[in-house]
Design an enzyme around this catalytic site. Structure first.
Site, PDB file in Angstrom:
ATOM      1  N   CYS A 114       0.819  -1.229   0.000  1.00  0.00           N
ATOM      2  CA  CYS A 114       0.000   0.000   0.000  1.00  0.00           C
ATOM      3  C   CYS A 114       0.845   1.267   0.000  1.00  0.00           C
ATOM      4  O   CYS A 114       0.326   2.361  -0.240  1.00  0.00           O
ATOM      5  CB  CYS A 114      -0.931  -0.006   1.199  1.00  0.00           C
ATOM      6  SG  CYS A 114      -1.948  -1.477   1.246  1.00  0.00           S
ATOM      7  N   HIS A 255      -3.269   6.939   2.580  1.00  0.00           N
ATOM      8  CA  HIS A 255      -3.684   5.651   2.014  1.00  0.00           C
ATOM      9  C   HIS A 255      -5.073   5.320   2.552  1.00  0.00           C
ATOM     10  O   HIS A 255      -5.339   5.489   3.750  1.00  0.00           O
ATOM     11  CB  HIS A 255      -2.675   4.575   2.411  1.00  0.00           C
ATOM     12  CG  HIS A 255      -3.164   3.191   2.145  1.00  0.00           C
ATOM     13  ND1 HIS A 255      -3.685   2.816   0.914  1.00  0.00           N
ATOM     14  CD2 HIS A 255      -3.241   2.090   2.937  1.00  0.00           C
ATOM     15  CE1 HIS A 255      -4.045   1.553   0.976  1.00  0.00           C
ATOM     16  NE2 HIS A 255      -3.802   1.083   2.188  1.00  0.00           N
ATOM     17  N   ASN A 285      -9.997  -0.421  -0.100  1.00  0.00           N
ATOM     18  CA  ASN A 285      -8.534  -0.336  -0.081  1.00  0.00           C
ATOM     19  C   ASN A 285      -7.991  -0.878  -1.407  1.00  0.00           C
ATOM     20  O   ASN A 285      -8.106  -2.065  -1.684  1.00  0.00           O
ATOM     21  CB  ASN A 285      -8.023  -1.170   1.108  1.00  0.00           C
ATOM     22  CG  ASN A 285      -6.507  -1.151   1.239  1.00  0.00           C
ATOM     23  OD1 ASN A 285      -5.799  -0.747   0.322  1.00  0.00           O
ATOM     24  ND2 ASN A 285      -6.020  -1.620   2.376  1.00  0.00           N
TER      25      ASN A 285
HETATM   26  O1  UT7 Z   1      -3.658  -1.366   3.700  1.00  0.00           O
HETATM   27  C1  UT7 Z   1      -2.686  -1.895   4.543  1.00  0.00           C
HETATM   28  C2  UT7 Z   1      -2.979  -1.707   5.927  1.00  0.00           C
HETATM   29  N1  UT7 Z   1      -4.248  -2.325   6.273  1.00  0.00           N
HETATM   30  C3  UT7 Z   1      -4.834  -1.895   7.335  1.00  0.00           C
HETATM   31  O2  UT7 Z   1      -4.363  -0.975   7.945  1.00  0.00           O
HETATM   32  C4  UT7 Z   1      -6.073  -2.622   7.790  1.00  0.00           C
HETATM   33  C5  UT7 Z   1      -6.076  -2.590   9.274  1.00  0.00           C
HETATM   34  N2  UT7 Z   1      -7.162  -3.352   9.934  1.00  0.00           N
HETATM   35  C6  UT7 Z   1      -8.446  -3.016   9.871  1.00  0.00           C
HETATM   36  O3  UT7 Z   1      -8.873  -2.193   9.077  1.00  0.00           O
HETATM   37  C7  UT7 Z   1      -9.357  -3.661  10.899  1.00  0.00           C
HETATM   38  O4  UT7 Z   1      -8.563  -4.351  11.831  1.00  0.00           O
HETATM   39  C8  UT7 Z   1     -10.409  -4.643  10.304  1.00  0.00           C
HETATM   40  C9  UT7 Z   1     -11.482  -3.867   9.571  1.00  0.00           C
HETATM   41  C10 UT7 Z   1      -9.750  -5.642   9.369  1.00  0.00           C
HETATM   42  C11 UT7 Z   1     -11.080  -5.414  11.429  1.00  0.00           C
HETATM   43  O5  UT7 Z   1     -11.663  -4.498  12.372  1.00  0.00           O
HETATM   44  P1  UT7 Z   1     -11.392  -4.640  13.934  1.00  0.00           P
HETATM   45  O6  UT7 Z   1     -12.192  -3.601  14.596  1.00  0.00           O
HETATM   46  O7  UT7 Z   1      -9.900  -4.610  14.149  1.00  0.00           O
HETATM   47  O8  UT7 Z   1     -12.003  -6.039  14.253  1.00  0.00           O
HETATM   48  P2  UT7 Z   1     -11.292  -7.337  14.908  1.00  0.00           P
HETATM   49  O9  UT7 Z   1     -10.384  -7.992  13.945  1.00  0.00           O
HETATM   50  O10 UT7 Z   1     -10.745  -6.969  16.268  1.00  0.00           O
HETATM   51  O11 UT7 Z   1     -12.543  -8.277  15.151  1.00  0.00           O
HETATM   52  C12 UT7 Z   1     -13.628  -7.891  16.036  1.00  0.00           C
HETATM   53  C13 UT7 Z   1     -14.752  -8.894  15.862  1.00  0.00           C
HETATM   54  C14 UT7 Z   1     -14.290 -10.361  15.911  1.00  0.00           C
HETATM   55  O12 UT7 Z   1     -15.315 -11.116  16.535  1.00  0.00           O
HETATM   56  P3  UT7 Z   1     -15.236 -11.488  18.101  1.00  0.00           P
HETATM   57  O13 UT7 Z   1     -13.962 -12.292  18.250  1.00  0.00           O
HETATM   58  O14 UT7 Z   1     -15.183 -10.198  18.846  1.00  0.00           O
HETATM   59  O15 UT7 Z   1     -16.465 -12.292  18.326  1.00  0.00           O
HETATM   60  C15 UT7 Z   1     -14.213 -10.752  14.466  1.00  0.00           C
HETATM   61  O16 UT7 Z   1     -14.382 -12.134  14.253  1.00  0.00           O
HETATM   62  O17 UT7 Z   1     -15.353  -8.726  14.568  1.00  0.00           O
HETATM   63  C16 UT7 Z   1     -15.373  -9.986  13.874  1.00  0.00           C
HETATM   64  N3  UT7 Z   1     -15.236  -9.708  12.450  1.00  0.00           N
HETATM   65  C17 UT7 Z   1     -16.287  -9.486  11.649  1.00  0.00           C
HETATM   66  N4  UT7 Z   1     -17.607  -9.447  11.907  1.00  0.00           N
HETATM   67  C18 UT7 Z   1     -18.423  -9.171  10.869  1.00  0.00           C
HETATM   68  C19 UT7 Z   1     -14.097  -9.611  11.723  1.00  0.00           C
HETATM   69  N5  UT7 Z   1     -14.396  -9.331  10.432  1.00  0.00           N
HETATM   70  C20 UT7 Z   1     -15.762  -9.248  10.370  1.00  0.00           C
HETATM   71  C21 UT7 Z   1     -16.661  -8.971   9.334  1.00  0.00           C
HETATM   72  N6  UT7 Z   1     -17.978  -8.946   9.632  1.00  0.00           N
HETATM   73  N7  UT7 Z   1     -16.252  -8.715   8.078  1.00  0.00           N
END
Ligand code: UT7
Length: 334
Positions: A114, A255, A285
């Protein structure tokens, strides 16, 4: 000494839209979750027979038309991509050069995920300032749908396809020159965001398609935290090094990974909402294409004017990061 000026911008987004609702029928997610956690509403998906080079060439064509130079004056083409037409060779930049009818160019790809567009900007600046090249076509082009696992809700909701391009040209006028570009990398965090299969680093059976797939895998939450910290530090450093205040920036073009990351960095830097360029809701993204696609958006909306200062800021797999202070310097009258 020659300086490097950012002359023009162009971009291309495929017509097919993949909405959050459609994704919700493919994996266990919802429009509400995706919107709240990422700000993304939809992303574009290239057609099966539309390659990264096709999108890159369309974006580049626009950048060339808007640059005021003839395509015969372009002497180098550099493409940032992690989803090239072919993983080993030829480079996407060479294919794009041929699609555009460019001759006598140096052409190559770079891999900085990215951060790719900031990296190619730094390469163009260095080649021009050294006197080796005069007009460099830089491109960020990605068909991320080709390396996205549409059964993994942690990644497939984020990524989209598209391309952006710019012409960087030599100038004697320091006032229109790119002020500074910072780039960095740290392989210690490589496992946060990677395509673990398909390269010489994976012990695979080349006949086993599953083992050779290049799907992206990400530790989203850890990546998120490092992203906010790195992006903020990056910008603080480049502003301080150049004695420029946040209020001197017309547009902050980060980005486009996640609206929450963009807002956190914008708040940390005390930037006004009008300064922060956001396109993540409509393109998701697009990795190395995201910054030039965002610049193109403000250009086509009539918001970006000659002489206005942009601050670019990127972060991605590698890990890699980079920032740049770039006045928009089209050839037409200011
Ligand atoms: O471009 C290069 C750099 N990329 C980035 O910087 C991306 C960085 N990361 C992110 O944008 C975020 O971490 C995500 C959008 C990928 C995820 O968001 P988050 O707030 O960090 O969620 P998380 O991974 O901590 O997950 C929270 C909960 C989990 O469930 P439990 O364990 O709390 O029950 C996940 O399983 O959300 C769940 N989850 C989802 N639920 C519905 C993860 N993905 C999804 C989804 N839909 N798509």
């Amino acid at each position: 000494m020659a300086y490097a000026a950012f002359r023009s911008i162009g971009a291309y987004a495929p017509s097919k839209i993949l909405s959050n609702d459609e994704l919700s029928s493919m994996v266990d997610t919802s429009d509400e979750w995706i919107t709240k956690r990422t700000g993304i509403k939809e992303r574009r998906i290239a057609a099966a027979d539309e390659f990264t080079s096709d999108m890159g060439a369309k974006a580049a064509q626009k950048a060339i038309e808007r640059s005021g130079i003839d395509k015969s004056e372009i002497d180098m083409v550099v493409c940032a991509t992690i989803s090239p037409d072919y993983f080993c060779m030829p480079s996407t930049a060479t294919i794009i050069s041929t699609k555009l009818g460019l001759e006598n160019v140096t052409a190559f790809d770079i891999s900085a995920a990215c951060t790719g567009f900031v990296y190619v900007l730094s390469i163009a600046k260095a080649f021009i300032e050294s006197g080796m090249k005069k007009n460099v076509l830089i491109i960020g082009a990605e068909k991320l749908s080709a390396i996205t696992d549409y059964t993994d809700r942690g990644t497939c909701i984020l990524f989209g396809d598209g391309a952006g391009a710019a012409i960087i040209s030599a100038t004697d006028n320091k006032d229109e020159a790119i002020i500074d570009v910072h780039t960095g990398a740290d392989g210690q965090f490589a496992d946060l965001l990677m395509s673990p299969n398909g390269g010489s680093g994976s012990a695979h059976d080349t006949l086993n398609q599953e083992a050779t797939s290049c799907f992206m895998q990400m530790k989203g939450n850890e990546t998120f935290k490092v992203a906010v910290k790195t992006l903020t530090k990056d910008v603080v450093d480049i502003l301080k090094d150049n004695n420029i205040a946040g209020s001197d920036i017309k547009y902050f073009v980060p980005h486009q990974a996640n609206l929450r990351i963009i807002k956190a960095v914008g708040d940390a830097l005390k930037l006004e909402d009008e300064q922060v360029v956001i396109t993540v809701e409509k393109y998701g993204n697009t990795s190395g294409a995201s910054i030039p696609m965002a610049i193109n958006d403000i250009y086509e909306n009539g918001m970006l004017k000659a002489g206005e200062l942009m601050l670019l800021d990127a972060f991605g797999g590698g890990l890699t990061w980079g920032s740049a202070l770039v006045p928009f310097s089209p050839l037409e009258k200011k």
